[in-house]
Design a protein around this motif. Structure first.
Motif, short mmCIF file in Angstrom:
data_model
loop_
_atom_site.label_atom_id
_atom_site.label_comp_id
_atom_site.label_asym_id
_atom_site.label_seq_id
_atom_site.Cartn_x
_atom_site.Cartn_y
_atom_site.Cartn_z
N ALA A 14 0.82 -1.22 0.00
CA ALA A 14 0.00 0.00 0.00
C ALA A 14 0.85 1.26 0.00
CB ALA A 14 -0.93 0.01 1.21
N VAL A 15 2.02 1.21 0.61
CA VAL A 15 2.87 2.40 0.69
C VAL A 15 3.23 2.91 -0.70
CG1 VAL A 15 5.09 3.29 1.50
CG2 VAL A 15 3.75 1.80 2.96
N ARG A 16 3.33 2.00 -1.67
CA ARG A 16 3.65 2.42 -3.03
C ARG A 16 2.54 3.26 -3.64
NH1 ARG A 16 4.59 -3.15 -3.70
NH2 ARG A 16 2.89 -3.21 -5.23
N HIS A 17 1.31 3.11 -3.13
CA HIS A 17 0.17 3.81 -3.70
C HIS A 17 -0.24 5.05 -2.90
CE1 HIS A 17 -0.49 0.46 -6.45
NE2 HIS A 17 -0.41 -0.35 -5.43
N ILE A 18 0.31 5.21 -1.70
CA ILE A 18 -0.10 6.32 -0.85
C ILE A 18 0.37 7.65 -1.41
CG2 ILE A 18 0.32 7.43 1.38
CD1 ILE A 18 0.12 4.72 2.70
N GLY A 19 1.57 7.68 -1.97
CA GLY A 19 2.11 8.95 -2.45
C GLY A 19 2.62 9.77 -1.27
N ARG A 20 2.31 11.04 -1.26
CA ARG A 20 2.77 11.91 -0.18
C ARG A 20 1.73 11.97 0.93
NH1 ARG A 20 5.89 17.23 -2.19
NH2 ARG A 20 6.25 17.22 0.07
N LEU A 21 2.22 12.10 2.15
CA LEU A 21 1.35 12.26 3.32
C LEU A 21 1.51 13.67 3.87
CD1 LEU A 21 1.95 8.92 5.28
CD2 LEU A 21 -0.10 9.57 4.02
N PRO A 22 0.49 14.16 4.57
CA PRO A 22 0.68 15.43 5.28
C PRO A 22 1.72 15.25 6.39
CG PRO A 22 -1.39 14.39 5.93
CD PRO A 22 -0.86 13.59 4.79
N GLN A 23 2.19 16.34 6.92
CA GLN A 23 3.17 16.27 8.00
C GLN A 23 2.59 15.47 9.16
OE1 GLN A 23 4.78 20.04 9.09
NE2 GLN A 23 5.83 19.27 10.90
#
Length: 310
Positions: free
Chosen positions: A121-130
């Motif tokens: 799933a991490v490959r699909h998350i992209g960027r996260l907020p801080q």
């Protein structure tokens, strides 16, 4: 980048992604080298000019809503069951990434347990907020996959994300060693943050050799003792029964990781599971208060419907 270079990047991206031209064709038509084309395409991806989303077919969203109402959870996302385990896992991973983006907000403290699906799933998350990302379990390497330390390192590379690793195996030789590991300052700090999570992402597996990463790591005697004590499912190395109650055995004392009580105190817990066999464990996780959102495949959803009829 000048305006002319920016315009060329957009034109090259249009040629490649929308018109289906090869890099060689674009280079010839535009009078530039193939390596310049490759560089411009890479820049377009890095700068967000080109965004690619792979979206496996989603089963009827209304079905998930009806099932969530039956089970008493806030949300159930249902992904398509693939032709094999790998395809199913990837479909569930895409839905998990969507759920993560929906629930992880600026300044949140997020706990993450390792599983193959979370890793995907991490490959699909992209960027996260801080936000702060807390490793919830020690490392348990699985052949052909990564582990929780590698996973937390992936989050560490994301801009604006602080990480809190657990530098320990998930399962150690005895209770005294586990207690010593949990007292180590860095590990103790990370595990203490599990008391103050806003969001947790965990996987539930059926208590069996095929579905649990922990089951194959322990002796036959320990496997049987846990089964005899009522264990039907596992989450982050912790066992629970059909009512979601923790099952205490010698195994529990050897785990370095989050407890079921800490998960139950977390406002938003996203639980993943796929395959019909995991359905009783998912129901138990709901009963035990450690699941608000379920991300499952079609096979698990069908089994859940049979366990929780309208």
């Amino acid at each position: 980048m000048t305006q002319n270079e920016s315009n060329l990047m957009v034109e090259v991206s249009t040629d490649y992604y929308l018109d289906g031209k090869s890099k060689v064709e674009i280079a010839r038509d535009r009078g530039i080298s193939r390596f310049q084309v490759a560089r411009l395409l890479a820049q377009a991806r890095d700068q967000g000019v080109v965004r690619i989303e792979i979206t496996p077919p989603r089963v009827d969203g209304e079905r998930g809503a009806r099932l969530a109402a039956r089970l008493g959870v806030s949300e159930i996302l249902v992904a398509a069951t693939g032709e094999d385990t790998t395809a199913t896992r990837e479909n569930v991973a895409v839905e998990l990434a969507r759920a993560a983006r929906d629930h992880i907000t600026e300044g949140a403290t997020v706990g993450v347990s390792w599983s193959r699906t979370v890793e995907a799933a991490v490959r699909h998350i992209g960027r996260l907020p801080q936000c702060d990302v807390v490793q919830l379990v020690g490392a348990l390497p699985v052949e052909g996959s990564g582990n929780s330390l590698a996973l937390i390192n992936t989050f560490e590379q994301m801009p604006g994300v602080r990480t809190w690793p657990v530098w320990s195996p998930l399962l150690v030789a005895d209770a005294a060693t586990a207690a010593g590991m949990r007292r180590q300052p860095e590990i103790a700090d990370a595990l203490a943050r599990a008391d103050r999570l806003d969001v947790a992402i965990v996987a539930v597996g059926h208590w069996s050799e095929r579905s649990s990463t922990v089951f194959p790591q322990i002796s036959v005697e320990e496997q049987q003792a846990a089964t005899d004590a009522g264990a039907i499912a596992e989450c982050s190395g912790r066992l629970f029964d059909a009512e979601g109650r923790p099952v205490r055995t010698s195994l529990d004392e050897r785990v370095v990781g989050v407890t079921l009580e800490q998960l139950a105190a977390t406002p938003q817990v996203i639980v993943i599971g796929y395959g019909a066999a995991v359905a009783p464990g998912l129901v138990a996780a709901v009963r035990g208060g450690v699941a608000n959102t379920l991300v499952v495949d079609d096979a698990a959803a069908t089994a859940l419907e049979q366990l929780a009829p309208a």
